[in-house]
Design an enzyme around this catalytic site. Structure first.
Site, short mmCIF file in Angstrom:
data_model
loop_
_atom_site.label_atom_id
_atom_site.label_comp_id
_atom_site.label_asym_id
_atom_site.label_seq_id
_atom_site.Cartn_x
_atom_site.Cartn_y
_atom_site.Cartn_z
N GLU A 52 12.64 3.62 2.74
CA GLU A 52 11.69 4.19 3.85
C GLU A 52 12.16 4.01 4.89
O GLU A 52 11.72 4.87 6.03
CB GLU A 52 10.22 3.55 3.62
CG GLU A 52 9.62 3.73 2.23
CD GLU A 52 9.22 5.14 2.15
OE1 GLU A 52 8.74 5.76 2.98
OE2 GLU A 52 9.25 5.83 1.12
N PHE A 76 0.95 -1.19 0.04
CA PHE A 76 0.08 0.07 0.09
C PHE A 76 0.94 1.12 0.12
O PHE A 76 1.95 1.32 0.91
CB PHE A 76 -0.92 0.00 1.23
CG PHE A 76 -1.89 1.14 1.21
CD1 PHE A 76 -2.81 1.22 0.63
CD2 PHE A 76 -1.63 2.29 2.16
CE1 PHE A 76 -3.89 2.40 0.66
CE2 PHE A 76 -2.40 3.42 2.21
CZ PHE A 76 -3.39 3.38 1.28
N GLY A 77 0.66 2.29 -0.97
CA GLY A 77 1.54 3.31 -1.12
C GLY A 77 0.40 4.48 -0.88
O GLY A 77 -0.74 4.59 -1.45
N TYR A 78 1.21 5.72 -0.19
CA TYR A 78 0.41 6.86 -0.16
C TYR A 78 1.36 7.90 0.10
O TYR A 78 2.64 7.35 0.31
CB TYR A 78 -0.53 6.79 1.41
CG TYR A 78 0.42 6.95 2.59
CD1 TYR A 78 0.74 8.12 3.34
CD2 TYR A 78 0.87 5.75 3.05
CE1 TYR A 78 1.36 8.21 4.24
CE2 TYR A 78 1.69 5.98 4.20
CZ TYR A 78 1.85 7.01 4.97
OH TYR A 78 2.82 6.96 5.90
N GLY A 79 1.26 8.89 -0.35
CA GLY A 79 2.23 10.06 -0.07
C GLY A 79 3.25 9.96 -1.46
O GLY A 79 2.77 9.57 -2.74
N SER A 80 4.55 10.08 -1.09
CA SER A 80 5.53 9.85 -2.18
C SER A 80 5.54 8.47 -2.99
O SER A 80 6.04 8.30 -4.08
CB SER A 80 6.87 10.31 -1.57
OG SER A 80 7.23 9.27 -0.77
#
Length: 95
Positions: A84, A7-11
């Protein structure tokens, strides 16, 4: 043997930097974006920490789910963790 989704959010949405075979709009329930991560490096000091956006409990967050290919899962996870999880000690807790 099940598909592995990140799951990706932001950058991670606009610069995922991982090889993936599929992506979908996704909704993460139980977590929301919030300025909840206290930063003492780059954005503040121990006496006056800066804040960075991260996921916090409750609500929901819209993002992108990336399906990582079966052949190189470990390499892709290593790549994203190096990107990250760079703070020592880390403030991130992968799930």
């Amino acid at each position: 043997n099940e598909p592995l989704w990140l799951f990706g959010y932001g950058s991670l949405i606009w610069k995922p930097e991982i090889e993936h075979v599929e992506e979908r709009v996704a909704l993460l329930r139980g977590w929301h974006r919030s300025f909840c991560m206290k930063m003492t490096r780059w954005r503040g000091t121990k006496e006056s920490p800066g804040l960075m956006m991260a996921l916090d409990r409750g609500g929901q967050c819209k993002g992108v789910a990336f399906r990582i290919g079966d052949g190189n899962r470990r390499a892709q996870l290593d790549k994203i963790l190096r990107r990250e999880v760079t703070l020592k000690p880390t403030s991130y807790h992968p799930r």
